[in-house]
Write a protein that holds these residues in place. Structure first.
Motif, PDB file in Angstrom:
ATOM      1  N   ASN A   1       1.027  -1.096   0.022  1.00  0.00           N
ATOM      2  CA  ASN A   1       0.238   0.293   0.060  1.00  0.00           C
ATOM      3  C   ASN A   1       0.237   1.235   0.505  1.00  0.00           C
ATOM      4  O   ASN A   1       0.494   2.496   0.756  1.00  0.00           O
ATOM      5  CB  ASN A   1      -1.039   0.467   1.057  1.00  0.00           C
ATOM      6  CG  ASN A   1      -2.095  -1.025   1.430  1.00  0.00           C
ATOM      7  OD1 ASN A   1      -2.243  -1.251   0.030  1.00  0.00           O
ATOM      8  ND2 ASN A   1      -2.729  -1.453   1.986  1.00  0.00           N
ATOM      9  N   THR A   2       1.702   1.270  -0.831  1.00  0.00           N
ATOM     10  CA  THR A   2       2.744   2.901  -0.677  1.00  0.00           C
ATOM     11  C   THR A   2       2.857   3.193  -1.895  1.00  0.00           C
ATOM     12  O   THR A   2       3.381   4.692  -2.084  1.00  0.00           O
ATOM     13  CB  THR A   2       4.242   2.198  -0.245  1.00  0.00           C
ATOM     14  OG1 THR A   2       4.839   0.828  -1.598  1.00  0.00           O
ATOM     15  CG2 THR A   2       5.086   1.345   1.224  1.00  0.00           C
ATOM     16  N   GLY A   3       2.180   1.700  -2.619  1.00  0.00           N
ATOM     17  CA  GLY A   3       2.231   2.698  -4.592  1.00  0.00           C
ATOM     18  C   GLY A   3       1.423   1.304  -5.070  1.00  0.00           C
ATOM     19  O   GLY A   3       0.253   0.819  -4.742  1.00  0.00           O
ATOM     20  N   THR A   4       1.485   1.632  -6.639  1.00  0.00           N
ATOM     21  CA  THR A   4       0.126   0.810  -7.296  1.00  0.00           C
ATOM     22  C   THR A   4       1.052  -0.076  -8.408  1.00  0.00           C
ATOM     23  O   THR A   4       2.180   0.629  -9.043  1.00  0.00           O
ATOM     24  CB  THR A   4      -0.450   1.903  -8.408  1.00  0.00           C
ATOM     25  OG1 THR A   4      -1.503   2.027  -7.060  1.00  0.00           O
ATOM     26  CG2 THR A   4      -0.800   0.727  -8.947  1.00  0.00           C
ATOM     27  N   ALA A   5       1.542  -1.516  -8.182  1.00  0.00           N
ATOM     28  CA  ALA A   5       2.268  -2.142  -9.631  1.00  0.00           C
ATOM     29  C   ALA A   5       1.193  -2.123 -10.233  1.00  0.00           C
ATOM     30  O   ALA A   5      -0.035  -2.323 -10.377  1.00  0.00           O
ATOM     31  CB  ALA A   5       2.356  -3.515  -8.474  1.00  0.00           C
ATOM     32  N   TYR A   6       2.026  -1.514 -11.980  1.00  0.00           N
ATOM     33  CA  TYR A   6       1.754  -2.431 -12.934  1.00  0.00           C
ATOM     34  C   TYR A   6       2.065  -2.974 -14.124  1.00  0.00           C
ATOM     35  O   TYR A   6       3.288  -3.098 -13.715  1.00  0.00           O
ATOM     36  CB  TYR A   6       1.993  -0.691 -13.287  1.00  0.00           C
ATOM     37  CG  TYR A   6       0.847   0.479 -12.822  1.00  0.00           C
ATOM     38  CD1 TYR A   6      -0.539   1.006 -13.221  1.00  0.00           C
ATOM     39  CD2 TYR A   6       1.941   0.918 -12.110  1.00  0.00           C
ATOM     40  CE1 TYR A   6      -0.756   1.771 -12.758  1.00  0.00           C
ATOM     41  CE2 TYR A   6       0.991   2.507 -11.339  1.00  0.00           C
ATOM     42  CZ  TYR A   6       0.315   2.617 -12.354  1.00  0.00           C
ATOM     43  OH  TYR A   6      -0.286   3.639 -10.624  1.00  0.00           O
ATOM     44  N   PHE A   7       0.960  -3.956 -14.516  1.00  0.00           N
ATOM     45  CA  PHE A   7       1.358  -4.919 -15.107  1.00  0.00           C
ATOM     46  C   PHE A   7       2.352  -4.954 -16.178  1.00  0.00           C
ATOM     47  O   PHE A   7       3.560  -5.887 -16.227  1.00  0.00           O
ATOM     48  CB  PHE A   7      -0.253  -5.144 -15.808  1.00  0.00           C
ATOM     49  CG  PHE A   7       0.306  -6.166 -17.094  1.00  0.00           C
ATOM     50  CD1 PHE A   7       0.482  -7.778 -16.465  1.00  0.00           C
ATOM     51  CD2 PHE A   7       0.317  -6.113 -18.534  1.00  0.00           C
ATOM     52  CE1 PHE A   7       0.697  -8.876 -18.180  1.00  0.00           C
ATOM     53  CE2 PHE A   7       0.681  -7.317 -19.342  1.00  0.00           C
ATOM     54  CZ  PHE A   7       0.889  -8.582 -19.397  1.00  0.00           C
ATOM     55  N   TRP A   8       2.716  -4.196 -16.986  1.00  0.00           N
ATOM     56  CA  TRP A   8       3.429  -4.139 -18.124  1.00  0.00           C
ATOM     57  C   TRP A   8       5.215  -3.699 -17.930  1.00  0.00           C
ATOM     58  O   TRP A   8       5.893  -4.122 -18.162  1.00  0.00           O
ATOM     59  CB  TRP A   8       3.105  -2.269 -18.969  1.00  0.00           C
ATOM     60  CG  TRP A   8       2.067  -3.147 -20.264  1.00  0.00           C
ATOM     61  CD1 TRP A   8       0.854  -2.986 -19.901  1.00  0.00           C
ATOM     62  CD2 TRP A   8       2.645  -4.154 -21.243  1.00  0.00           C
ATOM     63  NE1 TRP A   8      -0.504  -2.903 -21.139  1.00  0.00           N
ATOM     64  CE2 TRP A   8       0.565  -4.185 -21.597  1.00  0.00           C
ATOM     65  CE3 TRP A   8       2.740  -4.554 -21.664  1.00  0.00           C
ATOM     66  CZ2 TRP A   8       0.432  -5.089 -22.831  1.00  0.00           C
ATOM     67  CZ3 TRP A   8       2.049  -5.117 -22.409  1.00  0.00           C
ATOM     68  CH2 TRP A   8       1.100  -6.154 -22.697  1.00  0.00           C
TER      69      TRP A   8
END
Length: 548
Positions: A400-407
């Motif tokens: 919950n410190t950011g967002t992981a992105y697929f690409w």
């Protein structure tokens, strides 16, 4: 009644179109049949390839020594023996710890332990009992002195709480999850926490913090996820109580793969506070549950974690006569995303149907086939309802410190720089790249399936349903068949209670089983039928020799 010209025209058009509909229906069925044949051979090929690598890595777990034979007994029985001073809690906890230390180097289930703390707790229990306790005290603490383990996504105060994430490898829980607190309040003693996939979202219990957990029946196969560590320990006869949770089969899947009983209660009746970082205020189709070698433990343990003011609604102590129930079955679903049902799984279902047919007191109650078009879309319906969960997988991956992105993660994975496993990255793709499910269609079909089943089952009917297309798969092979968990997940989407029933082993000594499903708040039916079928058709079989 007069017939108009329009009626005549419509009738003519209907008869003109009828041959076309028949033709297209035949073509559709032929294509479907060809596809299913292709899938059957594809599954055989997948098993051949993965089996070539993993079959030779099958390592037996140690036989159960005579001094640890007490671990074969149910948690209810052990609690009674402790209460009656026939068994000391310290001796039981010591046996549990020694057995875990024997099997864990092979199955890799434990991620953190509190062995000294557990022994200290046990000695205190023994002193209390020796001093004299009232029956009222034992009623408030029905599992006094009995050890338990919990999947690591449940917070256990002072113990590691990583959720399988490298970014949380240092994190320890500061307080107990609600389900852990309730078990402690019942007198049970936490001994260890066990392995899960990243944030509980995969069919295998593997991550980059603790590695891979193995199935004690066949160490070249997965024990399942996300409660795979719990199921592996329980099947290894190493712990009396195994605390799990289930949002898409996470309790029932490992129970099936490891040859155990499990009960996933109706959604909304157990608190998720402190489990996978939830606050407990979220609406979710997840539930707290248990896996066990003894079906008799499931209802008493479930009663502990059901929210107190909702307990009467479930009527868990209801007396059930399995011979008077109505039975229905689905022997295979037509969801083209999942594999065809294997022969040994179909045979297990047939044995259950035959047994219940012989046992029922009336032909009206004998098992009858049932089907609904909703089962053609099990995975998609579950995928849609997962979008209603309040937690965000992409954010949880970063603590919950950011967002992981697929690409971004996919490209990093290609060069060996991602902190996440491939299943976690594919889950990001499912959430962020693939098109969303049509809201109106999914909600309409879910409601139709749910209403039809509630009307069919009522308060005295159960549905027999396959657990999975195949027995426990080889390690890593679920990535080639990622939708097979849908046989469990559909009942999370419907928010129905379901029990997993072990039905002995197949010719390769790998567990078989089926699910027993009931209408909401009818857990007692699931447990009663599970006990009946398990006792008659093989039940939970040990993965090793037991020296008595």
């Amino acid at each position: 009644m007069s017939i108009t010209k329009g009626d005549i025209t419509a009738n003519i058009e209907h008869h003109k179109n009828k041959p076309k509909k028949i033709f297209f229906g035949m073509v559709s069925n032929m294509i479907k049949h060809v596809f299913l044949v292709f899938r059957t051979y594809l599954d055989l090929f997948i098993d051949l390839v993965y089996g070539y690598f993993w079959e030779g890595k099958r390592t037996p777990i140690p036989d159960l020594e005579k001094k640890h034979a007490i671990l074969t007994e149910s948690a209810v029985t052990l609690a009674k023996k402790i209460r009656n001073k026939e068994l000391k809690s310290e001796d039981l906890v010591k046996a549990c710890i020694e057995r875990i230390q024997q099997v864990n180097p092979i199955i890799n289930a434990v991620t953190d332990e509190r062995y000294e703390g557990a022994l200290k707790d046990a000695r205190e229990v023994d002193k209390l009992i020796e001093s004299g306790l009232t029956d009222d005290y034992f009623q408030k603490k029905p599992f006094l002195g009995v050890p338990f383990t919990a999947k690591e996504s449940h917070a256990v105060s002072g113990m590691r709480h990583t959720l399988g994430l490298l970014c949380r490898h240092h994190v320890r829980a500061h307080e107990d999850a609600e389900c852990v607190r309730l078990l402690r309040d019942a007198g049970a003693i936490p001994v260890a926490v066990t392995n899960v996939p990243e944030v509980n979202k995969w069919m295998e219990s593997r991550n980059y913090v603790f590695g891979q957990t193995c199935n004690p029946h066949h160490t070249g196969r997965t024990p399942g996820g996300s409660s795979g560590g719990e199921a592996a320990l329980q099947a290894s006869i190493a712990v009396p109580i195994s605390l799990c949770s289930d949002i898409g089969g996470s309790t029932r899947m490992p129970a099936f793969f490891c040859g155990l009983y499990a009960l996933n209660p109706t959604s909304g009746y157990t608190s998720l506070k402190g489990s996978a970082l939830r606050t407990g205020e979220e609406k979710s189709m997840a539930s707290i549950g248990f896996v066990s070698r003894h079906c008799s433990d499931l209802i008493p343990l479930t009663k502990l974690v059901v929210t107190a003011d909702k307990t009467p609604e479930l009527n868990l102590d209801r007396a059930v006569d399995v011979k008077q129930l109505k039975y229905y079955y689905v022997d295979t679903a037509q969801d083209l995303r999942v594999s065809p049902i294997a022969a040994d799984m179909r045979a297990a279902m047939n044995r259950a149907i035959t047994k219940l047919t012989a046992d029922t007191t009336s032909t009206d109650n004998a098992p009858k086939p049932y089907y609904h078009a909703g089962f053609n879309h099990m995975f998609v319906l579950w995928r849609y309802w997962m979008t209603h969960e309040e937690d965000c997988f992409a954010k949880l991956l970063t603590n919950n410190t950011g967002t992981a992105y697929f690409w971004k993660e996919f490209l990093k994975k290609l060069v060996g720089m991602s902190e996440y496993t491939l299943p976690a990255i594919l889950k990001l793709a499912d959430d962020q790249v693939l098109p969303p499910v049509n809201k109106q269609w999914a909600e309409k079909l879910t409601a139709e399936l749910k209403d039809d089943l509630i009307k069919l089952l009522g308060e005295d009917g159960v549905l027999l349903f396959p657990s999975s297309p195949t027995v426990a798969p080889y390690h890593y092979s679920p990535i080639a068949r990622p939708f097979n968990f849908a046989y469990w997940a559909i009942f999370n989407a419907l928010q129905f209670p379901a029990a997993q029933v072990p039905l002995g082993l197949n010719s390769d000594k790998v567990p078989l089983g089926i699910q027993v499903v009931a209408a909401p708040r009818q857990e007692a039916l699931c447990a009663a039928v599970a006990a009946h079928l398990g006792e008659a058709l093989g039940g939970a079989q040990p993965p090793c020799k037991i020296n008595q």
